[in-house]
Design a protein around this motif. Structure first.
Motif, PDB file in Angstrom:
ATOM      1  N   VAL A  29       0.774  -0.988  -0.511  1.00  0.00           N
ATOM      2  CA  VAL A  29       0.377   0.490   0.132  1.00  0.00           C
ATOM      3  C   VAL A  29       0.957   1.420  -0.092  1.00  0.00           C
ATOM      4  O   VAL A  29       0.323   2.179   0.193  1.00  0.00           O
ATOM      5  CB  VAL A  29      -1.073   0.001   1.415  1.00  0.00           C
ATOM      6  N   TYR A  88      -3.507   3.588  -0.247  1.00  0.00           N
ATOM      7  CA  TYR A  88      -4.017   3.121   1.299  1.00  0.00           C
ATOM      8  C   TYR A  88      -5.275   3.826   0.704  1.00  0.00           C
ATOM      9  O   TYR A  88      -5.897   3.256   0.255  1.00  0.00           O
ATOM     10  CB  TYR A  88      -3.021   4.028   2.063  1.00  0.00           C
ATOM     11  N   SER A 148       3.725  -1.089   4.342  1.00  0.00           N
ATOM     12  CA  SER A 148       4.372  -0.794   3.497  1.00  0.00           C
ATOM     13  C   SER A 148       5.521   0.093   3.359  1.00  0.00           C
ATOM     14  O   SER A 148       5.928  -0.857   3.654  1.00  0.00           O
ATOM     15  CB  SER A 148       3.386   1.259   4.175  1.00  0.00           C
ATOM     16  N   ILE A 161       1.777   3.068   7.049  1.00  0.00           N
ATOM     17  CA  ILE A 161       0.046   3.575   7.041  1.00  0.00           C
ATOM     18  C   ILE A 161      -0.471   1.913   6.340  1.00  0.00           C
ATOM     19  O   ILE A 161      -1.392   1.827   6.387  1.00  0.00           O
ATOM     20  CB  ILE A 161       0.805   4.384   4.994  1.00  0.00           C
ATOM     21  N   SER A 162       0.186   0.776   6.571  1.00  0.00           N
ATOM     22  CA  SER A 162      -0.127   0.000   6.406  1.00  0.00           C
ATOM     23  C   SER A 162      -0.636  -0.834   7.764  1.00  0.00           C
ATOM     24  O   SER A 162      -2.029  -1.296   7.461  1.00  0.00           O
ATOM     25  CB  SER A 162       1.180  -1.597   5.973  1.00  0.00           C
ATOM     26  N   ALA A 200      -4.069   0.239   6.629  1.00  0.00           N
ATOM     27  CA  ALA A 200      -5.029   0.179   5.422  1.00  0.00           C
ATOM     28  C   ALA A 200      -5.452  -1.358   6.349  1.00  0.00           C
ATOM     29  O   ALA A 200      -6.256  -2.013   5.582  1.00  0.00           O
ATOM     30  CB  ALA A 200      -3.598  -0.503   4.545  1.00  0.00           C
ATOM     31  N   HIS A 212      -0.201  -6.451   9.156  1.00  0.00           N
ATOM     32  CA  HIS A 212       0.852  -5.985   9.414  1.00  0.00           C
ATOM     33  C   HIS A 212       1.967  -6.043   9.426  1.00  0.00           C
ATOM     34  O   HIS A 212       2.264  -6.448  10.357  1.00  0.00           O
ATOM     35  CB  HIS A 212      -0.217  -4.473   9.217  1.00  0.00           C
TER      36      HIS A 212
END
Length: 321
Positions: free
Chosen positions: A236, A257, A279, A284-285, A288, A302
């Protein structure tokens, strides 16, 4: 008498290097607040470096330019702190301090990378190299700056109690067992520290997401891929965060994302599939992965520390298509 230009250069050097040197000092001093108290300087790192170089250049120009002939023997004699020797010492100090991000991580695992310092984030890794193994064993692969930091939010790492119930599905159960074995006998690896972002509301949100999303250490993902287990990798990263490299997997997808909310429902058809989101740095992951969880996907992880942690662990990547 102290030369103002030299003192200005010395002060600028210290200010420019503080955000990248303070994590080391914090580890040595055992202070959990020392690094965060200087974090406000991080976005100005590059500007301070340029300012330091300009001041030093001007100071040397002032010292080396042809001087006027002495017309009176009573002229004041130049002191040590205004001498070329002292300026040379300050210059050497500046070179060492400003270049610290380039060589510091070879001696200290808590040294921020040159990339993070240049980006104004000063992300660090765990303790000193001597302490890294003990921290990894005590904190199950977590990489807080100091042991005391790991007991405070947002440094505290959520324990692996998220999936305490045995999941349904053969593949989900396999991954559960991989995670359980890693929790019992963690694999030492270099890891990006969980130092937070410096933004209180965002750090609070991060802690909240970690309470609902389980973080998969890079060694677990490596074992899953080596054993050719059925997992789905979801990259992402934003376009600006990509470096042309990605993790090789049989089934992998890439979407930013911002597109996860809609595109994932079209691309990821199996809600029972084991999905590992990653990520650049694992921030960000995390969000997400939480979005996928909200959409009904049952087995979402993640990648802890993101692609950076994967590469720091020494695992290979392939070129993006």
């Amino acid at each position: 008498m102290l030369n103002k230009k030299i003192i200005t250069a010395l002060g600028a050097t210290i200010a420019a290097s503080l955000c990248c040197v303070t994590p080391i000092l914090a580890v040595l001093a055992g202070s959990s607040t020392l690094a965060s108290s200087i974090s406000w300087l991080a976005p100005y790192h590059n500007y301070l470096v340029v300012f330091t170089i300009l001041v030093l250049l001007y100071a040397w120009y002032d010292k080396l330019k042809p001087s006027k002939e002495v017309e009176c023997e009573c002229d004041e004699k130049e002191g040590f702190f205004s001498s070329k020797t002292f300026l040379a010492m300050v210059t050497l100090f500046a070179v060492i301090m400003l270049s610290f991000p380039q060589w510091g991580d070879k001696f200290f695992d808590s040294a921020p990378s040159a990339e993070s310092c240049a980006a104004g984030t000063c992300e660090t890794k765990a303790g000193s190299k001597k302490e890294a193994k003990s921290l990894l064993s005590k904190q199950e692969g977590a990489a807080c700056e100091t042991e005391s930091d790991c007991d405070k939010k947002p440094f505290k790492t959520v324990e692996n109690t998220l999936h305490s119930k045995v999941p349904e599905g053969e593949q989900a159960l396999k991954v559960f067992n991989y995670m359980k074995r890693e929790s019992t006998s963690p694999t030492p690896y270099k890891q990006v520290a969980c130092t937070g972002t410096g933004l209180a509301k965002l750090d609070h949100a991060i802690v909240g997401k970690r309470e609902i999303i389980e973080e998969m250490p890079p060694p677990v993902l490596k074992k899953l891929l080596d054993d050719e287990e059925e997992i789905v990798l979801l990259d992402v990263r934003e376009e600006g965060h990509k470096n042309g490299q990605t993790i090789d997997a049989f089934e992998s997808y890439s979407m930013t994302y911002g597109k996860v909310l809609f595109n994932s429902l079209k691309v990821l058809q199996d809600e029972d599939a084991v999905i590992v989101v990653y990520s650049k740095l694992g921030l960000i992951s995390l969000f997400a992965a939480a979005t996928l969880k909200d959409l009904g996907y049952k087995n979402v992880y993640h990648l802890k520390g993101g692609l950076k942690a994967w590469e720091l662990a020494g695992y290979s990547t392939v070129e993006e298509e």
